[in-house]
Structure formats: C-alpha cells, structure tokens
Write a protein that holds these residues in place. Structure first.
Motif, PDB file in Angstrom:
ATOM      1  N   ALA A  10      22.192 -16.219  -3.538  1.00 61.76           N
ATOM      2  CA  ALA A  10      22.277 -15.104  -2.064  1.00 61.76           C
ATOM      3  C   ALA A  10      21.497 -13.813  -3.269  1.00 61.76           C
ATOM      4  CB  ALA A  10      23.198 -14.633  -1.691  1.00 61.76           C
ATOM      5  N   ALA A  11      22.112 -12.970  -5.286  1.00 58.57           N
ATOM      6  CA  ALA A  11      21.123 -12.429  -5.035  1.00 58.57           C
ATOM      7  C   ALA A  11      19.792 -12.847  -5.999  1.00 58.57           C
ATOM      8  CB  ALA A  11      22.099 -11.889  -6.680  1.00 58.57           C
ATOM      9  N   ASP A  12      19.563 -13.576  -6.259  1.00 61.21           N
ATOM     10  CA  ASP A  12      18.372 -13.957  -6.452  1.00 61.21           C
ATOM     11  C   ASP A  12      17.623 -14.046  -5.067  1.00 61.21           C
ATOM     12  OD1 ASP A  12      19.181 -14.656  -9.571  1.00 61.21           O
ATOM     13  OD2 ASP A  12      19.458 -17.126  -8.768  1.00 61.21           O
ATOM     14  N   ALA A  13      17.570 -14.342  -4.359  1.00 54.51           N
ATOM     15  CA  ALA A  13      16.656 -14.377  -3.252  1.00 54.51           C
ATOM     16  C   ALA A  13      16.849 -13.043  -2.517  1.00 54.51           C
ATOM     17  CB  ALA A  13      17.693 -15.247  -1.936  1.00 54.51           C
ATOM     18  N   ALA A  14      17.939 -12.119  -2.545  1.00 54.69           N
ATOM     19  CA  ALA A  14      17.811 -10.916  -2.779  1.00 54.69           C
ATOM     20  C   ALA A  14      16.503 -10.506  -3.360  1.00 54.69           C
ATOM     21  CB  ALA A  14      18.767  -9.966  -2.469  1.00 54.69           C
ATOM     22  N   GLN A  15      16.852 -10.324  -5.076  1.00 63.47           N
ATOM     23  CA  GLN A  15      16.237  -9.729  -5.533  1.00 63.47           C
ATOM     24  C   GLN A  15      14.220 -10.331  -6.150  1.00 63.47           C
ATOM     25  OE1 GLN A  15      16.700  -7.613  -8.336  1.00 63.47           O
ATOM     26  NE2 GLN A  15      14.007  -7.930  -8.478  1.00 63.47           N
ATOM     27  N   LEU A  16      14.118 -11.333  -5.273  1.00 58.92           N
ATOM     28  CA  LEU A  16      13.082 -12.421  -4.599  1.00 58.92           C
ATOM     29  C   LEU A  16      12.327 -11.340  -3.926  1.00 58.92           C
ATOM     30  CD1 LEU A  16      10.581 -14.082  -5.269  1.00 58.92           C
ATOM     31  CD2 LEU A  16      11.977 -15.848  -3.546  1.00 58.92           C
ATOM     32  N   LYS A  17      12.764 -11.140  -2.335  1.00 53.40           N
ATOM     33  CA  LYS A  17      12.675 -10.063  -1.481  1.00 53.40           C
ATOM     34  C   LYS A  17      12.213  -9.349  -1.356  1.00 53.40           C
ATOM     35  CE  LYS A  17      14.158  -8.801   3.539  1.00 53.40           C
ATOM     36  NZ  LYS A  17      15.414  -8.987   4.409  1.00 53.40           N
ATOM     37  N   ARG A  18      13.275  -8.254  -2.709  1.00 56.95           N
ATOM     38  CA  ARG A  18      12.373  -6.791  -3.370  1.00 56.95           C
ATOM     39  C   ARG A  18      11.662  -6.639  -3.676  1.00 56.95           C
ATOM     40  NH1 ARG A  18      18.001  -6.701  -3.898  1.00 56.95           N
ATOM     41  NH2 ARG A  18      17.860  -7.268  -5.539  1.00 56.95           N
ATOM     42  N   SER A  19      11.645  -8.533  -4.569  1.00 59.26           N
ATOM     43  CA  SER A  19       9.783  -8.319  -5.472  1.00 59.26           C
ATOM     44  C   SER A  19       8.863  -8.156  -4.897  1.00 59.26           C
ATOM     45  CB  SER A  19      10.335  -9.147  -6.523  1.00 59.26           C
ATOM     46  OG  SER A  19      11.452  -8.346  -7.668  1.00 59.26           O
ATOM     47  N   ILE A  20       8.942  -9.159  -3.583  1.00 57.24           N
ATOM     48  CA  ILE A  20       7.792  -9.395  -2.530  1.00 57.24           C
ATOM     49  C   ILE A  20       7.791  -8.146  -2.057  1.00 57.24           C
ATOM     50  CG2 ILE A  20       7.166 -10.776  -0.770  1.00 57.24           C
ATOM     51  CD1 ILE A  20       8.738 -12.905  -1.527  1.00 57.24           C
ATOM     52  N   LEU A  21       7.689  -7.901  -1.754  1.00 56.80           N
ATOM     53  CA  LEU A  21       7.904  -6.271  -0.440  1.00 56.80           C
ATOM     54  C   LEU A  21       6.836  -4.836  -1.395  1.00 56.80           C
ATOM     55  CD1 LEU A  21      11.585  -5.953   1.457  1.00 56.80           C
ATOM     56  CD2 LEU A  21       9.195  -6.085   2.619  1.00 56.80           C
ATOM     57  N   LYS A  22       8.209  -5.056  -2.702  1.00 56.49           N
ATOM     58  CA  LYS A  22       7.022  -3.738  -3.704  1.00 56.49           C
ATOM     59  C   LYS A  22       6.065  -4.379  -4.160  1.00 56.49           C
ATOM     60  CE  LYS A  22       8.876  -1.399  -7.997  1.00 56.49           C
ATOM     61  NZ  LYS A  22       7.810  -2.363  -8.956  1.00 56.49           N
ATOM     62  N   ALA A  23       5.733  -5.478  -3.806  1.00 49.83           N
ATOM     63  CA  ALA A  23       4.201  -6.025  -4.817  1.00 49.83           C
ATOM     64  C   ALA A  23       3.574  -5.819  -3.301  1.00 49.83           C
ATOM     65  CB  ALA A  23       4.299  -7.158  -4.729  1.00 49.83           C
ATOM     66  N   ALA A  24       4.270  -6.489  -1.901  1.00 52.00           N
ATOM     67  CA  ALA A  24       2.762  -5.820  -1.022  1.00 52.00           C
ATOM     68  C   ALA A  24       3.034  -4.342  -0.901  1.00 52.00           C
ATOM     69  CB  ALA A  24       4.081  -6.176   0.537  1.00 52.00           C
ATOM     70  N   PHE A  25       3.807  -3.715  -0.649  1.00 51.01           N
ATOM     71  CA  PHE A  25       2.956  -2.219  -0.254  1.00 51.01           C
ATOM     72  C   PHE A  25       2.346  -1.357  -1.755  1.00 51.01           C
ATOM     73  CE2 PHE A  25       7.442  -2.085   2.308  1.00 51.01           C
ATOM     74  CZ  PHE A  25       6.416  -1.619   3.008  1.00 51.01           C
ATOM     75  N   GLY A  27       0.156  -3.725  -2.921  1.00 52.39           N
ATOM     76  CA  GLY A  27      -1.538  -3.941  -2.124  1.00 52.39           C
ATOM     77  C   GLY A  27      -1.458  -5.324  -3.921  1.00 52.39           C
ATOM     78  N   ARG A  28      -0.872  -5.796  -4.564  1.00 51.99           N
ATOM     79  CA  ARG A  28      -0.725  -6.727  -5.003  1.00 51.99           C
ATOM     80  C   ARG A  28      -0.560  -8.208  -5.150  1.00 51.99           C
ATOM     81  NH1 ARG A  28       2.788  -6.528  -9.245  1.00 51.99           N
ATOM     82  NH2 ARG A  28       4.228  -5.276  -7.947  1.00 51.99           N
ATOM     83  N   LEU A  29      -0.215  -8.425  -3.093  1.00 54.28           N
ATOM     84  CA  LEU A  29      -0.866  -9.619  -2.973  1.00 54.28           C
ATOM     85  C   LEU A  29      -1.843 -10.607  -2.391  1.00 54.28           C
ATOM     86  CD1 LEU A  29       3.138  -9.844  -0.738  1.00 54.28           C
ATOM     87  CD2 LEU A  29       2.825 -10.468  -2.869  1.00 54.28           C
ATOM     88  N   VAL A  30      -2.216  -9.460  -1.327  1.00 52.61           N
ATOM     89  CA  VAL A  30      -4.543  -9.908  -1.447  1.00 52.61           C
ATOM     90  C   VAL A  30      -4.967  -9.011  -1.743  1.00 52.61           C
ATOM     91  CG1 VAL A  30      -3.351 -11.077  -0.108  1.00 52.61           C
ATOM     92  CG2 VAL A  30      -4.000  -8.573   0.613  1.00 52.61           C
ATOM     93  N   SER A  31      -5.822  -9.622  -2.258  1.00 54.35           N
ATOM     94  CA  SER A  31      -7.122  -9.019  -2.840  1.00 54.35           C
ATOM     95  C   SER A  31      -7.611  -7.811  -1.740  1.00 54.35           C
ATOM     96  CB  SER A  31      -8.480  -9.662  -3.908  1.00 54.35           C
ATOM     97  OG  SER A  31      -8.936 -11.003  -2.076  1.00 54.35           O
ATOM     98  N   GLN A  32      -8.553  -6.526  -1.780  1.00 53.48           N
ATOM     99  CA  GLN A  32      -8.927  -6.533  -0.869  1.00 53.48           C
ATOM    100  C   GLN A  32     -10.598  -6.068  -0.920  1.00 53.48           C
ATOM    101  OE1 GLN A  32      -7.609  -1.958  -1.183  1.00 53.48           O
ATOM    102  NE2 GLN A  32      -9.109  -0.928   0.639  1.00 53.48           N
ATOM    103  N   ALA A  33     -10.616  -6.635   0.461  1.00 51.87           N
ATOM    104  CA  ALA A  33     -12.164  -6.364   0.893  1.00 51.87           C
ATOM    105  C   ALA A  33     -12.744  -4.768   0.376  1.00 51.87           C
ATOM    106  CB  ALA A  33     -12.371  -7.560   2.546  1.00 51.87           C
ATOM    107  N   ALA A  34     -14.442  -5.218   0.776  1.00 51.87           N
ATOM    108  CA  ALA A  34     -14.562  -4.448   0.095  1.00 51.87           C
ATOM    109  C   ALA A  34     -15.244  -3.888   0.987  1.00 51.87           C
ATOM    110  CB  ALA A  34     -16.219  -4.595  -0.746  1.00 51.87           C
ATOM    111  N   THR A  35     -15.216  -4.400   2.807  1.00 52.70           N
ATOM    112  CA  THR A  35     -14.909  -3.499   4.008  1.00 52.70           C
ATOM    113  C   THR A  35     -14.062  -2.783   4.742  1.00 52.70           C
ATOM    114  OG1 THR A  35     -14.483  -5.948   5.057  1.00 52.70           O
ATOM    115  CG2 THR A  35     -16.953  -5.070   5.137  1.00 52.70           C
TER     116      THR A  35
END
Length: 71
Positions: A10-25, A27-35
């Motif tokens: 449960a602690a690992d899952a919570a840490q993973l969730k925080r890491s994913i949200l941090k990366a999302a905010f 802008g590191r989860l998807v590349s940014q389109a020029a448009t």
C-alpha cells in the motif's frame, strides 16, 4: 490484524501514485506537440474570457462546443 507485506504494498502504491502525479504536473508523461498552446497564452485567454459579460461568454462557449462536436 494488518499484514506487513500488504502495508508495504500500500505504501509503494501510494508513492507510485504521487510520482505519477508529480510527473504529470511537470509535463513529463507525454511529449508536447508543436501545435499545443503555451500555458501563458491559455491563461491570458481565460482572463479575457472571465472579464467578458456572462452573455458574451455563453454565446462564445455554445459556438465553441458546436465546433468541437463537428471535429
């Protein structure tokens, strides 16, 4: 009675969730389109939108939703 392994999972899952949200905010989860619109431009457009009279906003929003439905 809690099982220690489940607590660790449960602690690992919570840490993973925080890491994913941090990366999302960051802008590191998807590349940014020029448009993509820069955040500064979006914020400026939103500020103008909120400074307009509510009737103007409603008209523009209803026109915008029709355009999105067509695409």
């Amino acid at each position: 009675m809690k099982i220690p392994a489940r607590d660790a999972e449960a602690a690992d899952a919570a840490q993973l969730k925080r890491s994913i949200l941090k990366a999302a905010f960051e802008g590191r989860l998807v590349s940014q389109a020029a448009t993509d619109e820069p955040a500064r431009a979006l914020l400026a457009r939103l500020a103008v939108d909120h400074s307009e009279a509510p009737s103007q906003r409603a008209l523009r929003n209803s026109a915008g939703s029709k355009e999105l439905a067509i695409q």
